[in-house]
Design a protein around this motif. Sequence first.
Motif, PDB file in Angstrom:
ATOM      1  N   THR A 302       0.837  -1.196   0.000  1.00 21.97           N
ATOM      2  CA  THR A 302       0.000   0.000   0.000  1.00 21.97           C
ATOM      3  C   THR A 302       0.873   1.247   0.000  1.00 21.97           C
ATOM      4  O   THR A 302       2.043   1.179   0.387  1.00 21.97           O
ATOM      5  N   ASN A 303       0.308   2.362  -0.448  1.00 24.13           N
ATOM      6  CA  ASN A 303       1.042   3.620  -0.324  1.00 24.13           C
ATOM      7  C   ASN A 303       0.438   4.517   0.770  1.00 24.13           C
ATOM      8  O   ASN A 303       0.705   5.707   0.817  1.00 24.13           O
ATOM      9  N   ALA A 304      -0.406   3.922   1.620  1.00 29.74           N
ATOM     10  CA  ALA A 304      -0.977   4.680   2.736  1.00 29.74           C
ATOM     11  C   ALA A 304      -1.417   3.727   3.830  1.00 29.74           C
ATOM     12  O   ALA A 304      -1.889   2.617   3.555  1.00 29.74           O
ATOM     13  N   GLY A 308      -4.376   0.330   4.139  1.00 29.90           N
ATOM     14  CA  GLY A 308      -3.692  -0.903   4.527  1.00 29.90           C
ATOM     15  C   GLY A 308      -4.381  -1.562   5.711  1.00 29.90           C
ATOM     16  O   GLY A 308      -4.565  -2.781   5.745  1.00 29.90           O
ATOM     17  N   ILE A 309      -4.787  -0.746   6.681  1.00 23.41           N
ATOM     18  CA  ILE A 309      -5.487  -1.311   7.842  1.00 23.41           C
ATOM     19  C   ILE A 309      -6.846  -1.859   7.418  1.00 23.41           C
ATOM     20  O   ILE A 309      -7.259  -2.940   7.834  1.00 23.41           O
ATOM     21  N   LEU A 310      -7.540  -1.121   6.587  1.00 30.41           N
ATOM     22  CA  LEU A 310      -8.843  -1.594   6.111  1.00 30.41           C
ATOM     23  C   LEU A 310      -8.696  -2.930   5.388  1.00 30.41           C
ATOM     24  O   LEU A 310      -9.498  -3.843   5.567  1.00 30.41           O
ATOM     25  N   LEU A 322      -2.933 -13.137   7.112  1.00 30.55           N
ATOM     26  CA  LEU A 322      -1.972 -12.133   6.706  1.00 30.55           C
ATOM     27  C   LEU A 322      -0.600 -12.825   6.684  1.00 30.55           C
ATOM     28  O   LEU A 322      -0.145 -13.327   7.709  1.00 30.55           O
ATOM     29  N   ALA A 323       0.030 -12.871   5.514  1.00 27.71           N
ATOM     30  CA  ALA A 323       1.305 -13.587   5.386  1.00 27.71           C
ATOM     31  C   ALA A 323       2.362 -12.972   6.297  1.00 27.71           C
ATOM     32  O   ALA A 323       2.416 -11.755   6.470  1.00 27.71           O
ATOM     33  N   THR A 324       3.180 -13.830   6.898  1.00 23.99           N
ATOM     34  CA  THR A 324       4.352 -13.337   7.620  1.00 23.99           C
ATOM     35  C   THR A 324       5.515 -13.341   6.635  1.00 23.99           C
ATOM     36  O   THR A 324       5.918 -14.393   6.148  1.00 23.99           O
ATOM     37  N   LEU A 325       6.023 -12.183   6.317  1.00 21.80           N
ATOM     38  CA  LEU A 325       7.095 -12.103   5.320  1.00 21.80           C
ATOM     39  C   LEU A 325       8.380 -12.706   5.890  1.00 21.80           C
ATOM     40  O   LEU A 325       8.679 -12.561   7.076  1.00 21.80           O
ATOM     41  N   SER A 326       9.124 -13.377   5.039  1.00 17.03           N
ATOM     42  CA  SER A 326      10.362 -14.014   5.484  1.00 17.03           C
ATOM     43  C   SER A 326      11.403 -12.944   5.814  1.00 17.03           C
ATOM     44  O   SER A 326      11.302 -11.795   5.370  1.00 17.03           O
ATOM     45  N   LYS A 327      12.397 -13.339   6.576  1.00 22.86           N
ATOM     46  CA  LYS A 327      13.463 -12.412   6.938  1.00 22.86           C
ATOM     47  C   LYS A 327      14.154 -11.882   5.675  1.00 22.86           C
ATOM     48  O   LYS A 327      14.457 -10.693   5.575  1.00 22.86           O
ATOM     49  N   PRO A 346       1.024  -5.230   6.483  1.00 25.42           N
ATOM     50  CA  PRO A 346       1.085  -4.647   5.146  1.00 25.42           C
ATOM     51  C   PRO A 346       2.360  -3.833   4.918  1.00 25.42           C
ATOM     52  O   PRO A 346       2.772  -3.073   5.789  1.00 25.42           O
ATOM     53  N   VAL A 347       2.920  -4.004   3.724  1.00 22.25           N
ATOM     54  CA  VAL A 347       4.098  -3.234   3.328  1.00 22.25           C
ATOM     55  C   VAL A 347       3.627  -1.856   2.874  1.00 22.25           C
ATOM     56  O   VAL A 347       2.840  -1.743   1.946  1.00 22.25           O
ATOM     57  N   ASP A 348       4.102  -0.821   3.589  1.00 25.30           N
ATOM     58  CA  ASP A 348       3.693   0.543   3.253  1.00 25.30           C
ATOM     59  C   ASP A 348       4.858   1.229   2.545  1.00 25.30           C
ATOM     60  O   ASP A 348       5.878   1.530   3.158  1.00 25.30           O
TER      61      ASP A 348
END
Lengths: 696, 696
Positions: A302-304, A308-310, A322-327, A346-348
Amino acid sequence: MLEKMFNPESVAVIGASHVKGKVGRAVLDNLLNGYEGKIYPINPNAAEIEGLKCYKTVLDVPGPIDLAVIVIPSKLVPQAVRECGEKGIKYIVIISAGFKEVGVEGARLENEVKEIARSYNMRIVGPNCLGVLNTHTRCNASFAKKMPPSGNVSIITQSGALGTAILDWSEATGVGFDSFVSLGNKADLNEIDFMEAWKDDENTKVILAYLEGITDGKRFIEVAREVSKVKPIIVVKSGRTSAGARAVSSHTGSLAGSDAAYDAAFMQSGVIRAETMYEFFDMAGGFSGQPIPKGDRIAIITNAGGPGILATDSCERYGLRLATLSKETVDALKTTLPAAASFYNPVDVLGDASAHLYRFALETVVKDSGVDGILVLATPQAMTDPVAIAEVICDIKKQTDKPILPCFIGGVVMDEGVQVLKRHGLYNYDDPARAAYAMRMMARYNRISQRVYPQPRQFDVDREKVRGIIDRARKMGITVLGLEALPVLEAYGIPTLKYKMAAGVSDALQAAREIGYPVVMKIVSPDIVHKSDVGGVRVGIGSDEELENAYNKMMKDVSLAAPRCRISGVLIQQMATGGKEVILGMNKDPQFGPLIMFGLGGIYVEVLKDVQFRVAPLNEKDAMGMIYGIKTHQMLEGTRGEKPSDIEKLAELLERLSQLVTDFPDILEMDINPVKVYEKGKGCLALDVRMAISPK
Amino acid sequence: MLEKMFNPESVAVIGASHVKGKVGRAVLDNLLNGYEGKIYPINPNAAEIEGLKCYKTVLDVPGPIDLAVIVIPSKLVPQAVRECGEKGIKYIVIISAGFKEVGVEGARLENEVKEIARSYNMRIVGPNCLGVLNTHTRCNASFAKKMPPSGNVSIITQSGALGTAILDWSEATGVGFDSFVSLGNKADLNEIDFMEAWKDDENTKVILAYLEGITDGKRFIEVAREVSKVKPIIVVKSGRTSAGARAVSSHTGSLAGSDAAYDAAFMQSGVIRAETMYEFFDMAGGFSGQPIPKGDRIAIITNAGGPGILATDSCERYGLRLATLSKETVDALKTTLPAAASFYNPVDVLGDASAHLYRFALETVVKDSGVDGILVLATPQAMTDPVAIAEVICDIKKQTDKPILPCFIGGVVMDEGVQVLKRHGLYNYDDPARAAYAMRMMARYNRISQRVYPQPRQFDVDREKVRGIIDRARKMGITVLGLEALPVLEAYGIPTLKYKMAAGVSDALQAAREIGYPVVMKIVSPDIVHKSDVGGVRVGIGSDEELENAYNKMMKDVSLAAPRCRISGVLIQQMATGGKEVILGMNKDPQFGPLIMFGLGGIYVEVLKDVQFRVAPLNEKDAMGMIYGIKTHQMLEGTRGEKPSDIEKLAELLERLSQLVTDFPDILEMDINPVKVYEKGKGCLALDVRMAISPK
C-alpha cells in the motif's frame, strides 16, 4: 457438445424484419455485425432484408442450417419448429414470449414445441429469452443491444434483464465474455447442459450463472462436481429469503425449492454462491484475470496506512491469513524502501512512492514463498502515478503464478490507471474489502479444485424388513409412524435404546423385567403424534408395582385426552442416562430430494437454529462436514474436561439414515429425536422416531 | 464554534512556495482557486508569490489573520506557531509531518507545539495532515488536488490518503461536501471537536468519519449522543480485527482500543458503523440526498423480475419488511399497468415500461401509507429510457418525504440516467443489495434520532465498606481478590448466596450448621486463582462428619498442590439449586474505561462467545439491551414450558455492577461467575467473584 449453437456455419432468423425497433430486426442486425457464417432471414412477406435474400420458410433455404432463431408470435412457433425439424436443423433459440410464463394455454404451447423438438432430436434454448451469443465467433443470436468484450467468462442467466445488465457491466469493467446464454423458460436446454458443454471448452475459464431455480437437482450436483474441479462455477441464486421466494413463484413458474437445499447442494458440488451482484462481479473479475492462489496467506502492498489497515481488517474478516514475510523479504525491502516505510505486512511504500518503488516492493514480495496472493493498494496522493503503477502490476503479473489483485482507490483521479489494468484484463477493486472477498473465494476455489467426492458407503441392511413395515402401515391407512418405526432404524443399523412392545399390562411387566428397571413407558398409537401431551410418556419406573400403576394411569389419561385414538399398546424402554442429545432428520426438497439434517438437541436447534443440511446420499466427508459444520461442534469434541463424543459413530448414523431415505423414496419426512451420543467408542442410541410416508 | 476555521476572512500560508509540486505551492493554488478572503503567503526568501505580496513572518502582515496554514519543516514549526500566537491568530492547520509519527524526538516537538498553542489559546488541526477545506466558502486550506462538489456532507478523516480517495469518490458520485478535515496526529483538535462544531451547522446534514482511534472515549459518547439525535454520524473505525489492530499501532501512535468497546460505544451513542468503504459511501449517498424513512416497510418498483427478487432477498437479509400494498394501491395500479405486470410488491412494470408508466407506478406507491421507503430498479431493456426514468424519480422525490432510492443496474447504458440523478443530488445504487443496505441504515437512524438516554440509576450503596476492603487488600499486597470480594458485591446490593468465612474446622462446623446442610466448602487464599485445580472446592457436604472429613482433606490437598500459598481459611456456602447460570464481568478499556460484559454461563460464553458489552455507566435501557442482545436470550425468557427468569433483577445487577466499577476506578477487572438467575420475582444470587485492583 452444443458446439454448433455457438459456432454455427449458418443461422436462420425466423421472423427477421425490416422494421427498426422490432426484435426480428435487432437479431438480424446483431448477426450482421461481425458474424461470418451464412445468414438466412425467414419472413413470408419480404423478398429481401438488409441486402440478404429472404425465404418464406426454412424449407425454402437451399443450403444446410445449423441454428435457427425464432422471433415470431408464440402461436406460430410450433409450425416453425416443425419446419426446422424437417429441414434437419439441430439447434433452435426461441426468443418469442407467450409460453409457460403467461399461464395454462402458454404452457400447453410450450409442451407442444417440446414434443416436436424431441421427435426431431433438436435442442432448444428458451422460449421467452434474450438469445445466445459468442464473442469469439461473433455469432450474436440475441437481441441484446451490444456485443460484450471478448474474454474467458461464459454465462447462463435465467433473467433476461439481468443478462442485459451483466453485458453492460462487462463493457464498463472490461471483464470479457466467451458465451452468453439467456435461458428463458428452459423448455429443453437448462443450466446443467451448458455447464456440461463448457467443461472442456478452451475459451471458457469461468462459468457464471444467475438462477432462480434448478431444473434437476440430482443431475446438477453430479455435473457441477465434475465441472467445478476444472473451472469455477459462480452462481447467484435468487429467492433466498421467504419473501424472495414468493417473488420467484409469482415471476416464473419455476419452483424455488428450499434455500437450505440450495446451500447444501452448492456446497456439496463445489459451486460458489454469490449473495449480491457485486460479489458476483468481483469474483468474475478475479477468476477471469488472475491465477488461483495456492493458499490463503495474503500480502498487502500500500502507499498509505489507512487503506492498509482496512485491507487487513477485511482479510481477517474473510478468514484469510496475513502472510508473515520471510526475513529475506524484509531485509530486501529494507535495502531500497525509505526508512519510514513499513517492511512488514502490510508493506507501506509511503505516500510519495514512485512506480519504481512499487515495482521493487511487488517483485520482492511476490518471490516470498510464504505469500500466496497479493493485494496492491494505491490511493491518489501527491506523487502517485496511477498509470505507471498499473503498468508495473501488469508487468509483474506476467512473471508469476500468484494472483495480484489491484485495488486502486479513488474515483476520477485513479481512472487512467484503472483503464490500463482493464486493457490487460485486470479487474480493479476500488474497496479493499471487495478485493479481500474475491481473494478469499479464489483461495476457497483452490480447495474445491482439489476435492475428491468419495462414493457413499453402502451398509449391510435389512431392506425387506423396512419394506414390510411401510407396506403394513399403508394397508392400515397409517402415514405417520412413531415408535412403531424403531424397527426401521434397527433394520438400517441405527441402534436404538433397548425396548419391547407390550400389548397389555402383563406383557409390559415381563418386558420391564427383561430390560431391567428403571424403565420408560410410552403409549403406542398411530393417532398420537405428541405423546407427552396426552399423558402417554412415563419415565423412571422403578418396580413392578410402579409399572402397574403407571400402566393403568396412562390408559385412563390417554383415553380421556384422546378418546377415539387407536391404542396398539405400550412401549417399554430402557432409561437413558448420560450422553449428549442430538437430532437427525430428513425432509424432501422438491428439487434435490431427501435433505438430511443434523443438530444438537434442545435449545441448540430450537433457539440457535444451529443445524446443518446436506443433500442425500451422504458420503463420509459430508457426514463429518455436517457434524463439524454446526457452530456448537465443540460440545461434541469435549469441553471443560469432558470426554469427546463418538463422532465417528454419529457420522455413520447420518450415512445410514441417508441410505435408508435413498432406498425408500416412500419416506417423506423423518425425525430421529433425540439420539444419545455417548463418549468416543461407546456409540449412539436413538430414543425416539417419527416417520412420515407417502400414502402409496 | 470553529467557524473561523472554515470561514476565515484571511489566511496565512506559512511556507508558501513558488515551486510547482511543493506542498506550499499546492496550498496556495488551492486557496487562489475561488477563496475570496485575504491570502498572505509567508516565506522569508520571497518578495512575491503568484502575484501576492509575501511576508517574512506573520508578524509582518499588516492586517489581522484568522487562519494560518503551516507547511514548513517540523523543526521550524514551534517558532512559527509562537509567532502566530503573538499575532493573535486563533486557528492553525499544521500540514507539516515529522512529529509524533516519526518517534520520540517528533513527539517532543509535537508537545512543544501543543504547549505554545495552549498558552496563546489557539486551536490546531494536525500536524501531519492533508489540511481542511470548505466548499461553501471555497476556503481550501489543504493540498488535496481538487475541491469536491458542494454539498451537505462533512467529513473527518484520520488518514490523509483515504481523505484524498474520498474527495475523488465524491467527484465521481456527485455526493457533495461541506467541510473536510484531515485530522493528522490530533495534537489538539480531534474528531469530537468537529462533531460538536457541526452539530448546529446548517450546511452539514451528515457527518462522516474515518477513524483509527478515538481520543477521549467518555467525551466521544457524550457528544455523539447529542449530535446523533440531530444528524447521522457514520464512522469507519479501522483496526477491527487483531491483525488490523497491529497495523494501527505500527501506523500511528494512536491506541486501537478493544474493538468490543468501540462497537459498544458506537451503539450506545447512536453512531452508525460502516464496515467497508462501500458501506460508508452508500450510506453517505443515501443520508445526503434522501429524507429519513419513518419505518422499515419498503416497496420495490422494477422493470424486470430477476432484480426485483434480488432486491427482495436483500431487504429481508437486512431486516427490512417488504411493504404490503393497500387494496387501493393495488387497484389503482391495475387501472393502468399492463395485465402481465405484477401489482403486488415488488411491483413489476415489465421490461417495455415507459418513463410514463414508471411515473404512474411510483406516484401510486409513494402515496400508500403502508410504505415507508421505495427502491426504484431499472435495468437496460429494449424500451428503457434511463434519462426519462431518472427525471421521473427526481420529480416525484420533490413531492414526498419518503426516501426513493434509485437502483439503475448496468454500467454503460444506464449512465446517462445516473448522471441526471447525480445532478439532482441523488446517489445511484447499481446493486439492489447496496440500496437495501443503505435503506436499512436510514431506517435504523430514524430510531436513533428519537432515542432518549436515561440517566444511570444511583443505588443506595455502602461505599465505605468497599473502600475498606480495597485498602486492606492493598496493604497486604493483594491485587486479586476471590471470595474475599463477596462483601464488595453485598455492599453494592448484589445478593450473594448465604456464606460464612471460617478460620478453622470448628468455625466451619458452626457456619455450616447456621447456613444449613447441604453446603459447599471453598478454600480462601489470596494466592489461588483456580480453586478447583488444587482441590479447593467441595460441594454437597451433607453433615458434620462429612464436613470434618472434607475440611481435613482439603487442607491436605491444597497444601500438596500449592505448598507455599497463604490460606486465610475456608468459605462455607449454601448449596445452590435451580436457576440459570449467567456471567457478569468488567474489564477496562484504554479509551472508554470500564466495559461491562454479560453472557449466559458455560458453553454459551466459552463456545458460542455469545456475550454483550457496554461502556459504563449503564442506564436501564443499556442493561436490558445487553440481556436481550445475546443470541440466546430466549433461554431467560422461558422456553419449552419453563418459567421466565428474573430479567428485571438481572438488569439491576448489571447497573449495580456498573455503579461499583464507576465509583472505584481502582477496580481493573471483575468476574461475577456464576450468578444464578431464578424465576421472575425470585431474584439472582452471585456464587463466586474474582476482582483485580490496581496496586495503588
